[in-house]
Write an enzyme that holds these catalytic residues in place. Structure first.
Site, PDB file in Angstrom:
ATOM      1  N   ASP A  39      -5.473 -15.997  21.149  1.00 36.23           N
ATOM      2  CA  ASP A  39      -5.739 -14.764  21.890  1.00 36.23           C
ATOM      3  C   ASP A  39      -4.698 -13.700  21.562  1.00 36.23           C
ATOM      4  OD1 ASP A  39      -7.989 -15.711  23.256  1.00 36.23           O
ATOM      5  OD2 ASP A  39      -6.728 -16.699  24.743  1.00 36.23           O
ATOM      6  N   ASP A  79       9.408   3.088  29.936  1.00 30.60           N
ATOM      7  CA  ASP A  79       9.682   2.305  28.737  1.00 30.60           C
ATOM      8  C   ASP A  79      10.790   2.917  27.895  1.00 30.60           C
ATOM      9  OD1 ASP A  79       7.568   0.853  29.663  1.00 30.60           O
ATOM     10  OD2 ASP A  79       6.141   1.529  28.146  1.00 30.60           O
ATOM     11  N   ASN A 122       6.910  12.090  22.727  1.00 31.24           N
ATOM     12  CA  ASN A 122       5.599  12.188  23.368  1.00 31.24           C
ATOM     13  C   ASN A 122       5.688  12.842  24.739  1.00 31.24           C
ATOM     14  OD1 ASN A 122       4.155  10.937  21.269  1.00 31.24           O
ATOM     15  ND2 ASN A 122       4.622   8.897  22.065  1.00 31.24           N
ATOM     16  N   ASP A 167      10.622   8.555  32.916  1.00 31.00           N
ATOM     17  CA  ASP A 167       9.774   7.684  32.115  1.00 31.00           C
ATOM     18  C   ASP A 167      10.297   6.252  32.291  1.00 31.00           C
ATOM     19  OD1 ASP A 167       7.971   6.879  29.934  1.00 31.00           O
ATOM     20  OD2 ASP A 167       9.815   6.708  28.755  1.00 31.00           O
ATOM     21  N   LYS A 207       1.121  13.612  31.494  1.00 28.59           N
ATOM     22  CA  LYS A 207       2.289  13.422  32.352  1.00 28.59           C
ATOM     23  C   LYS A 207       2.760  14.767  32.922  1.00 28.59           C
ATOM     24  CE  LYS A 207       4.348   9.179  30.473  1.00 28.59           C
ATOM     25  NZ  LYS A 207       5.598   8.588  29.925  1.00 28.59           N
TER      26      LYS A 207
END
Length: 291
Positions: free
Chosen positions: A70, A44, A220, A42, A194
């Site tokens: 924005d 992050d 996750n 992974d 995944k």
């Protein structure tokens, strides 16, 4: 010799679509190559401190693609979609729609060029040295190493190339005549998707999943971690840490004290805010170019 760059798209029986992009990094010559084993990392908070999309948005802001208005307006919208996707894991449609603004109308080579620049400036200093060392150990053992990320596969490929890894698995955005259409091909590379993508790649590449390894920081990714023979929790969240202890999985934590607390901020709410702002900034840039 540089490896031939290759991108493959495949859809499984559940409708998940995986993008497999080889990094194009120079291939070494391991003493004992192991074609049946690989490692999946992974990105992050596993390979990198914080979220890759957060640092990408920071890089866009430095290039004046974003305004404060924005950032707040679109960031709040993106955060709302992220919360909905978390609470209703079976329905990713709203989160999927939120991701469309990120790439719509941009040419693939422009996104890759920006990703290369921003990686060198902001992401490279935030690569976890310990995780990078673990990846290198797999390479030295003759195994292939793939990143697995919810980011567009093109961005994942850039990160993999910069780190000298084999390639990346990521979310696939539809491309027409070299530009993103604003639609995704299949689902976001998240959760069970995944695990399906890793299984697909293993089938194509002739890997034995029982001899493969997977690394992640988040619960996750439990489906992906449970798919391989060796799972390792890197900088784990509370739920993953508990599961790792129950399963007897290896745990590695490269965070220390206050630093870990600070890193948690851009990986959650701030990452969501700036992911939306990234899409806003790109849209603003398109309007300025049209004007």
């Amino acid at each position: 010799m540089a490896r031939t760059r290759r991108t493959t798209v495949s859809t499984d029986r559940h409708g998940h679509t995986a993008g497999w992009a080889e990094s194009g990094a120079a291939a070494g010559t391991p003493v004992l190559p192991d074609p049946a084993a690989a490692a999946f990392f992974d990105v992050d908070n596993t390979m990198m401190q914080g979220a890759s999309i957060y640092w990408f948005a920071r890089g866009l802001a430095a290039r004046n693609y974003l305004t404060t208005g924005d950032l707040i307006r679109f960031g709040w919208q993106q955060l709302r979609f992220r919360v909905l996707a978390t609470e209703h894991a079976g329905d990713m449609s709203q989160a999927k729609e939120a991701a469309l603004a990120f790439v719509e109308g941009w040419r693939v080579e422009d996104v890759e060029r920006l990703a290369e620049e921003i990686f060198d400036e902001l992401m490279a200093p935030r690569i976890w040295g310990g995780t990078r060392h673990l990846a290198q150990r797999h390479l030295d053992a003759g195994e292939r190493v793939w990143l697995v990320s919810a980011a567009p596969v093109e961005i994942g490929r850039v990160i993999a190339a910069r780190l000298g890894l084999t390639g990346a698995i990521g979310t696939v955005a539809e491309v027409l005549d070299g530009a993103y259409t604003g639609r995704l091909v299949g689902d976001l590379m998240h959760g069970a998707a995944k695990a399906d993508a890793v299984a697909q790649l293993a089938a194509v590449e002739g890997l034995e999943l029982s001899r493969c390894s997977a690394y992640s920081d988040s619960a996750n990714d439990l489906p992906m971690l449970s798919t391989v023979g060796r799972a390792v929790a890197i900088n784990p969240d509370a739920l993953l840490l508990r599961q790792a202890r129950q399963q007897g999985w290896e745990v590695r934590d490269f965070r220390t004290g206050r630093r870990a607390a600070r890193i948690a901020v851009p990986s959650t709410a701030a990452a969501g805010l700036l992911a939306g702002a990234a899409g806003a900034g790109l849209a603003l840039h398109r309007r300025r170019r049209s004007a």
